[in-house]
Write an enzyme that holds these catalytic residues in place. Structure first.
Site, short mmCIF file in Angstrom:
data_model
loop_
_atom_site.label_atom_id
_atom_site.label_comp_id
_atom_site.label_asym_id
_atom_site.label_seq_id
_atom_site.Cartn_x
_atom_site.Cartn_y
_atom_site.Cartn_z
CD GLU A 103 9.54 -4.37 3.63
OE1 GLU A 103 8.68 -5.28 3.66
OE2 GLU A 103 9.26 -3.18 3.50
CD GLU A 105 2.94 -6.97 6.10
OE1 GLU A 105 4.17 -6.86 6.10
OE2 GLU A 105 2.20 -6.37 5.32
#
Ligand code: NAG
Length: 333
Positions: A164, A273
């Site tokens: 990520e 997010e």
């Protein structure tokens, strides 16, 4: 006496100068011998030979029309470390991620993202993410992120592997509200793995870029958009997962770290997010991106564009089969 103290202060200054530096954004960093970086403490990397550079870069096959919006590549924070060393940010706190923190997960985490529709063999991903100083509830331990996920494995079988990369506003950890360049990985459904260089894993090759450093400038509301161009790809010869931002190669996740990601990723996801701890039973003021919905258009919202994947021939191709995932993870099966 005063004289002695001065000498002492002077001496300790000289001693510390060899290692500690201040990065462009004012963080304290240590210049660490690249062959002695923390990654080599990993039990699977004790015999790993540091790779100075990827064996090749993915081939660009797509061309994109220039949009009408002004965009520019953002600057990453750097430090002036001596040759043969890499800058390692001294963290204000240790970040732990004890709960699953990915798109199919727990209350408290909220997402807005697109994902490749059907699993396929993915050898890398690329995209441009525009950067904002997203608002995070004051005094909270919440964060706001814009990122790429490369994943494989499943929760059901407890073998989720991820790589990520993105930007993150996380005041409790970075001690300010700047967007920060972050990386994260896990090889076991978020039981191990970590941010940046906090645990052994990622090998940094760049002698100047600071992981966890501030990204500047931020995008201007209604004006020029400041972007990071993130590219991850699997080295066709060595199998390591390399990372570059813009034109700068940062380092790599060695193939040995992963089992499932040892071959390829099966999904790429792009999106935002946030964490929301529902203080006093209400959604907190933490915002994703600029806190605005996409219908307000470029200049006012956060976006990710030119989304591509790397195929088995190390070619960059645009992704055709993206689907939206629910914003609220609780809506997911
Ligand atoms: C995942 O990584 C951890 C720590 O880096 C290691 O101890 C563990 O064996 C790895 N697990 C798998 C399934 O590869």
């Amino acid at each position: 006496m005063a004289y002695l103290i001065v000498v002492f202060v002077f001496l300790s200054l000289i001693c510390s100068l060899g290692r500690a530096q201040t990065s462009a954004d004012g963080d304290v960093v240590d210049c660490v011998n690249k062959y002695k970086q923390k990654a080599f403490e990993h039990h699977r990397l004790t015999n790993h030979k540091l790779q100075e550079a990827p064996s090749e870069f993915p081939t660009i096959t797509e061309s994109y029309k220039k949009g009408k919006w002004r965009t520019k590549e953002a600057q990453l924070s750097t430090a002036q470390c001596p040759q043969g060393t890499i800058p390692v940010r001294r963290d204000g706190a240790t970040l732990t991620r004890t709960e699953p923190d990915s798109p199919s997960s727990t209350p408290g985490h909220e997402y807005a993202l697109v994902s490749t529709k059907s699993p396929s063999k993915i050898y890398g991903a690329k995209a441009k993410i525009n950067v904002w100083a997203s608002k995070v509830e004051e005094g909270s331990d919440e964060m706001s992120i814009g990122q790429i996920w490369l994943t494989t494995g499943e929760y059901k079988t407890d073998n989720v592997n991820t790589i990520e990369i993105g930007y993150q506003v996380y005041p409790m950890f970075y001690l300010d509200n700047n967007p920060r360049l972050f990386i994260f990985w896990t090889n076991d459904t978020y039981k191990s793995g970590c941010y940046n260089l906090q645990c052994p894993g990622f090998i940094q090759t760049s002698g100047s870029i600071v992981l966890g450093g501030s990204i500047t400038p931020i995008s201007s509301f209604g004006g020029s958009q400041s972007e990071i161009t993130v590219l991850v790809w699997k080295d066709p010869k060595q199998g390591n997962w390399w990372l570059s931002i813009g034109s700068l190669v940062i380092g790599y996740w060695p193939a040995e770290l992963f089992r499932e990601l040892g071959d390829y990723a099966t999904t790429v996801e792009y999106g935002g997010e946030i964490t929301n701890s529902l203080t006093s039973g209400r959604h907190t003021t933490t915002e994703m991106g600029t806190g605005r919905f996409s219908d307000e258009g470029v200049g006012k919202v956060s976006y990710i564009r030119n989304m591509e994947f790397v195929d088995y021939k190390n070619n960059l191709k645009s992704i055709e089969d993206l689907e939206r995932k629910p914003t609220n993870p609780n809506e997911q099966a």
